[in-house]
Structure formats: C-alpha cells, structure tokens
Motif scaffolding. Structure first.
Motif, PDB file in Angstrom:
ATOM      1  N   TYR A 185       0.835  -1.201   0.000  1.00 27.76           N
ATOM      2  CA  TYR A 185       0.000   0.000   0.000  1.00 27.76           C
ATOM      3  C   TYR A 185       0.879   1.264   0.000  1.00 27.76           C
ATOM      4  O   TYR A 185       0.607   2.220  -0.732  1.00 27.76           O
ATOM      5  CB  TYR A 185      -0.920  -0.018   1.218  1.00 27.76           C
ATOM      6  N   PHE A 186       1.933   1.253   0.798  1.00 34.37           N
ATOM      7  CA  PHE A 186       2.837   2.409   0.846  1.00 34.37           C
ATOM      8  C   PHE A 186       3.838   2.376  -0.309  1.00 34.37           C
ATOM      9  O   PHE A 186       4.196   3.421  -0.859  1.00 34.37           O
ATOM     10  CB  PHE A 186       3.571   2.450   2.189  1.00 34.37           C
ATOM     11  N   HIS A 187       4.278   1.187  -0.674  1.00 31.68           N
ATOM     12  CA  HIS A 187       5.259   1.043  -1.762  1.00 31.68           C
ATOM     13  C   HIS A 187       4.716   1.623  -3.061  1.00 31.68           C
ATOM     14  O   HIS A 187       5.443   2.322  -3.784  1.00 31.68           O
ATOM     15  CB  HIS A 187       5.600  -0.430  -1.939  1.00 31.68           C
ATOM     16  N   MET A 188       3.462   1.340  -3.377  1.00 35.10           N
ATOM     17  CA  MET A 188       2.929   1.803  -4.657  1.00 35.10           C
ATOM     18  C   MET A 188       2.657   3.307  -4.659  1.00 35.10           C
ATOM     19  O   MET A 188       2.379   3.887  -5.704  1.00 35.10           O
ATOM     20  CB  MET A 188       1.686   1.019  -5.060  1.00 35.10           C
ATOM     21  N   GLN A 189       2.806   3.932  -3.495  1.00 36.10           N
ATOM     22  CA  GLN A 189       2.749   5.400  -3.432  1.00 36.10           C
ATOM     23  C   GLN A 189       4.150   6.014  -3.430  1.00 36.10           C
ATOM     24  O   GLN A 189       4.291   7.236  -3.394  1.00 36.10           O
ATOM     25  CB  GLN A 189       1.995   5.833  -2.167  1.00 36.10           C
ATOM     26  N   GLY A 190       5.169   5.149  -3.475  1.00 37.61           N
ATOM     27  CA  GLY A 190       6.543   5.636  -3.452  1.00 37.61           C
ATOM     28  C   GLY A 190       7.027   6.016  -2.074  1.00 37.61           C
ATOM     29  O   GLY A 190       8.057   6.689  -1.938  1.00 37.61           O
ATOM     30  N   ASN A 245       2.038   7.564  -7.052  1.00 38.00           N
ATOM     31  CA  ASN A 245       3.430   7.176  -6.834  1.00 38.00           C
ATOM     32  C   ASN A 245       4.346   8.396  -6.954  1.00 38.00           C
ATOM     33  O   ASN A 245       4.722   8.813  -8.051  1.00 38.00           O
ATOM     34  CB  ASN A 245       3.852   6.095  -7.826  1.00 38.00           C
ATOM     35  N   ILE A 246       4.730   8.974  -5.808  1.00 45.63           N
ATOM     36  CA  ILE A 246       5.540  10.199  -5.827  1.00 45.63           C
ATOM     37  C   ILE A 246       6.963   9.933  -6.322  1.00 45.63           C
ATOM     38  O   ILE A 246       7.614  10.836  -6.842  1.00 45.63           O
ATOM     39  CB  ILE A 246       5.573  10.886  -4.447  1.00 45.63           C
ATOM     40  N   HIS A 247       7.436   8.703  -6.178  1.00 46.04           N
ATOM     41  CA  HIS A 247       8.785   8.383  -6.640  1.00 46.04           C
ATOM     42  C   HIS A 247       8.852   8.445  -8.160  1.00 46.04           C
ATOM     43  O   HIS A 247       9.681   9.164  -8.732  1.00 46.04           O
ATOM     44  CB  HIS A 247       9.179   6.993  -6.140  1.00 46.04           C
ATOM     45  N   LEU A 248       7.959   7.718  -8.818  1.00 47.17           N
ATOM     46  CA  LEU A 248       7.958   7.726 -10.277  1.00 47.17           C
ATOM     47  C   LEU A 248       7.544   9.082 -10.831  1.00 47.17           C
ATOM     48  O   LEU A 248       8.016   9.496 -11.886  1.00 47.17           O
ATOM     49  CB  LEU A 248       7.047   6.622 -10.818  1.00 47.17           C
ATOM     50  N   ARG A 249       6.681   9.790 -10.098  1.00 48.60           N
ATOM     51  CA  ARG A 249       6.315  11.140 -10.546  1.00 48.60           C
ATOM     52  C   ARG A 249       7.544  12.047 -10.524  1.00 48.60           C
ATOM     53  O   ARG A 249       7.760  12.840 -11.444  1.00 48.60           O
ATOM     54  CB  ARG A 249       5.213  11.730  -9.668  1.00 48.60           C
ATOM     55  N   GLY A 250       8.367  11.898  -9.488  1.00 48.69           N
ATOM     56  CA  GLY A 250       9.597  12.691  -9.407  1.00 48.69           C
ATOM     57  C   GLY A 250      10.535  12.387 -10.561  1.00 48.69           C
ATOM     58  O   GLY A 250      11.141  13.294 -11.146  1.00 48.69           O
ATOM     59  N   VAL A 251      10.662  11.103 -10.901  1.00 52.28           N
ATOM     60  CA  VAL A 251      11.507  10.712 -12.038  1.00 52.28           C
ATOM     61  C   VAL A 251      10.930  11.271 -13.332  1.00 52.28           C
ATOM     62  O   VAL A 251      11.660  11.801 -14.179  1.00 52.28           O
ATOM     63  CB  VAL A 251      11.628   9.176 -12.121  1.00 52.28           C
ATOM     64  N   ALA A 252       9.612  11.163 -13.485  1.00 57.78           N
ATOM     65  CA  ALA A 252       8.956  11.655 -14.700  1.00 57.78           C
ATOM     66  C   ALA A 252       9.161  13.161 -14.863  1.00 57.78           C
ATOM     67  O   ALA A 252       9.429  13.652 -15.974  1.00 57.78           O
ATOM     68  CB  ALA A 252       7.467  11.322 -14.661  1.00 57.78           C
ATOM     69  N   LEU A 253       9.049  13.914 -13.782  1.00 58.76           N
ATOM     70  CA  LEU A 253       9.241  15.362 -13.847  1.00 58.76           C
ATOM     71  C   LEU A 253      10.676  15.709 -14.246  1.00 58.76           C
ATOM     72  O   LEU A 253      10.908  16.629 -15.034  1.00 58.76           O
ATOM     73  CB  LEU A 253       8.901  15.991 -12.488  1.00 58.76           C
ATOM     74  N   ARG A 254      11.638  14.969 -13.705  1.00 57.89           N
ATOM     75  CA  ARG A 254      13.044  15.205 -14.074  1.00 57.89           C
ATOM     76  C   ARG A 254      13.269  14.940 -15.558  1.00 57.89           C
ATOM     77  O   ARG A 254      13.910  15.746 -16.260  1.00 57.89           O
ATOM     78  CB  ARG A 254      13.956  14.308 -13.231  1.00 57.89           C
ATOM     79  N   LEU A 255      12.733  13.829 -16.055  1.00 53.18           N
ATOM     80  CA  LEU A 255      12.915  13.487 -17.463  1.00 53.18           C
ATOM     81  C   LEU A 255      12.168  14.458 -18.372  1.00 53.18           C
ATOM     82  O   LEU A 255      12.646  14.808 -19.458  1.00 53.18           O
ATOM     83  CB  LEU A 255      12.447  12.046 -17.712  1.00 53.18           C
ATOM     84  N   GLN A 256      11.014  14.908 -17.915  1.00 51.08           N
ATOM     85  CA  GLN A 256      10.251  15.894 -18.689  1.00 51.08           C
ATOM     86  C   GLN A 256      11.028  17.200 -18.796  1.00 51.08           C
ATOM     87  O   GLN A 256      11.060  17.835 -19.859  1.00 51.08           O
ATOM     88  CB  GLN A 256       8.897  16.117 -18.008  1.00 51.08           C
TER      89      GLN A 256
END
Length: 319
Positions: free
Chosen positions: A89-94, A277-288
C-alpha cells in the motif's frame, strides 16, 4: 483456501489471469456472510492483483479498504497475514520508508515459517526493492542472495528464480553489467523451463535495460516491447516501479524509435502525474525537464519541473 491460492500464484509466478474471478467470488461470499475479516484480506489480495494488472486506482482503493478493515481487528494473526499488503500500500505510493517497516515484519514470518511459505511470499522481493530505491543497493543485493538461498533451502525453486531475476535488475542499477547479465540469463532460462511468468517479465525488462546500457537501443526497445506484450497476455500489464523503465522510454522517445504500443514516454508521464506514486512522478518530472531543455524550452518551466521532481524524490527517500 482462495487466499492460499492467491499467494501460490505469486510464489509460482503464474495464474494471474484466472485469479481475479476466484477472488471476486470469494469476496461476494464473504460479504453475503458478513465476514469482515475475510473481506478485508480478500480486498488486500485483490489490490495486489490490480497493481500488477495496470489497474492502479482500483489497487490503491482496494488496499486502503482492506487495510482499514484488518486494522479494526488488529490481532497478531491478521496483521501477520496482511504484512506484505500493508507494505505494498505504501510502496505503490513511493513511500518506501513506510513500506519498509511492514515488509521487514512480513519477512520475519517468511524466515521463521517451517511448514509453508504461502504467507507473505513476495515480501522479501519488495523489501529489497525498497532498499534499492532508498540507495542501499549493496544491502538489497545481500538480502536478495540470502532470501534466494532460503527459498532454495525450502525447496521453493520458483520463488528463488523470481528473486534471481530481481537480483539481476538491481545489479544493473549499480551498473554491474556482466554479473547482472549472467544472473538475468540464468534466471530467464530457469523461468522459461518452469513457466514462471513473473520472473520472465522481470528478466525481459532487465535484459532490455542491459541492451540500453550497452548502447544497443533498437534491441532494448524490442526486448521491452516483447516484455510488455508477453506480460499483458498473462495478466502482468505495464507493471513497473523501477525508474529505469521510464528512463528507457525517454531514451526511445529522444532517439525517435517507434513507440511501444500503449507504452510511450508521454503516455506514462501523463499517467504518473495523476497517480499516487511520488517516486515515479519525481523521475517523470526530471525526465520531462530534460526533454524540454533539449528542445530549448522555457527556463522557468524547466526549473519548476526540476524543483517539483526534487520535492517528490525527497519525500520518497530517494537520495
């Protein structure tokens, strides 16, 4: 029981397409009988399955409902059975530090269980992913090797096979390329023999990443496309939590390679902006921001995206 069957599917690495129907029938029966305890556990199992089936909004809802239900009971037995799912539950939210606490409790049961390993079978895998995402790569590698040996000692060769595939992925994250390639190729061969579709999915994604690191971009794109299509056919639909998957999509987009059907860089970025997922969102923002910089985009917008990325990654614990 249906919950043992659900855990068995994740232990053996197959049966994901048939499982939703069984869990839904069990949920209906539990609700009809007013069995809140069973309902809570079934909701957790459905949430895990939805997570792997690209049904993440339903997954987070089911996990949250199940979590609330079982926490009302709060006895040791149900908390033990729920350990892996509470972590997920927490993992999938990053939120890896929060997830880690539950996975650590869940693997204690996995380590001490002598008769069966059908409780929390994937907890070791999730725990090691948390270590890696928090920057503790060597700890993750050591634990994976330990839990793989433990699985073999318990004669659970398919779970050991899945852990070997994950070990290969994490070795790639620290660019230990040759050792990673050996682990992934051995795990791929074993997974093919045993029809372990979960390990196959991880291996194919890892081999795609290996080709990318080696500069073989077309091979990387084709391996990842095959990973996605073969995975979807067995109920593993566009499932990933590792940043390198998103980084591969960025590279393919930058190089102008043919997009993978239903799995393009821009599609994933758009999805991650509205998912939890704040982790993947953070990665996505960096790549964007990188993509925008390559095109000579607005400096203020680039800085804003980088700041938002940093905030997300800091909250997730990614160093």
């Amino acid at each position: 029981t249906i919950l043992e069957l659900s855990n068995l599917c994740f232990t053996l690495g197959h049966g994901f397409t048939e499982l939703p129907n069984y869990l839904q029938k069990a949920l209906t029966a539990a609700e009809r009988l007013g069995n809140r305890r069973a309902r809570g556990l079934i909701m957790l199992h459905l949430g895990r399955l939805y997570y792997f089936a690209d049904r993440r909004p339903e997954a987070i809802k089911a996990l949250a409902e199940g979590k609330a239900e079982i926490e009302d009971f709060g006895d040791d037995d149900i908390i033990t059975q729920a350990g892996e799912f509470l972590g997920l539950y927490f993992h999938m939210q990053g939120l890896f530090k929060d997830a880690q606490k539950y996975f650590e409790h869940a693997v204690e049961n996995f380590e001490s269980e002598n008769e069966t390993i059908l409780i929390n079978p994937s907890a070791a895998m999730w725990l090691c992913y948390c270590d890696a995402y928090l920057g503790n790569f060597h700890r993750a590698i050591g634990k994976l090797d330990y839990y793989r040996r433990l699985s073999l000692a318990k004669a659970n060769h398919t779970l050991a096979n899945t852990l070997s595939a994950v070990l290969g992925l994490i070795l790639l994250m620290i660019k230990d390329k040759q050792v990673a390639a050996n682990e992934l190729n051995k795990a791929l061969e074993e997974a093919t023999k045993s029809q372990n579709t979960l390990a196959l999915y991880f291996c194919r994604g890892g081999i795609a990443y290996y080709h990318l690191i080696e500069g073989r971009f077309t091979e990387a794109r084709n391996w990842l496309a095959n990973c996605m299509s073969e995975g979807a056919a067995v109920g593993l639909v566009r499932q990933y939590a590792s940043p390198f998957v998103l980084e591969m999509l960025y590279e393919f987009d930058f190089l102008g390679l043919e997009p993978i059907p239903n799995f393009s860089f821009q599609r994933e970025v758009s999805r991650l902006m509205v998912e939890p997922n704040i982790h993947l969102r953070g990665v996505a923002l960096r790549l964007q921001a990188m993509a925008l910089a390559e095109k000579g985009g607005d400096h203020n917008l680039i800085q804003s995206q980088l700041k938002a990325s940093e905030d997300c990654l800091r909250r997730s614990g990614d160093p």
